[in-house]
Write an enzyme that holds these catalytic residues in place. Sequence first.
Site: not given
Ligand code: CMP
Length: 142
Positions: A51, A59, A87, A93, A114, A117, A128
């Site tokens: 990441y 975050f 997607r 997200t 969530n 990914h 990735e």
């Molecule tokens: P992902 O697709 O894994 O890519 C980056 C991740 O950051 C995203 O999913 C979320 O799980 C996380 N993320 C993005 N915005 C926020 C936020 N405002 N607070 C916490 N986690 C976040």
Amino acid sequence: MANEKTLSIIKPNATLDNNIGNIISMFEKNDLRIAAAKLTQLSKEKAEGFYIEHKDRPFFGELVEFMTSGPVVLMVLEGENAVAKNREIMGATNPAEAAEGTIRKLYAKSIGENAVHDSDSAQSAEREVSYFFEKNEIVDRF
Ligand code: CMP
């Protein structure tokens, strides 16, 4: 349409909730095939590196802590238009904004937890996939 590969991660909230099978089934029902898969627990270093583009976001610490908090399933999904298709199946997200019937609407708890990914473009899919998988771990039989 091109045959593509994309990276998918089933995140700790979904593995701990026993939703691995439900999520994989959604990929398969939508004609995505699993070309590689590993169940593992990420180290802090591996999650931070993955990441890295988010390292200055507020975050970031929370994201790394969550992604190392339990098992994850790392997968290479393959199929026609796999990046865009994945997607669409996953949804937004933030699960509060995800469309009905999407993985995140069904299995995400919050924007952080969530459930899944995915790679957001063909270019990030390439990075990735190779971040987690050696070439000889990915099958090309389909
Ligand atoms: P992902 O697709 O894994 O890519 C980056 C991740 O950051 C995203 O999913 C979320 O799980 C996380 N993320 C993005 N915005 C926020 C936020 N405002 N607070 C916490 N986690 C976040």
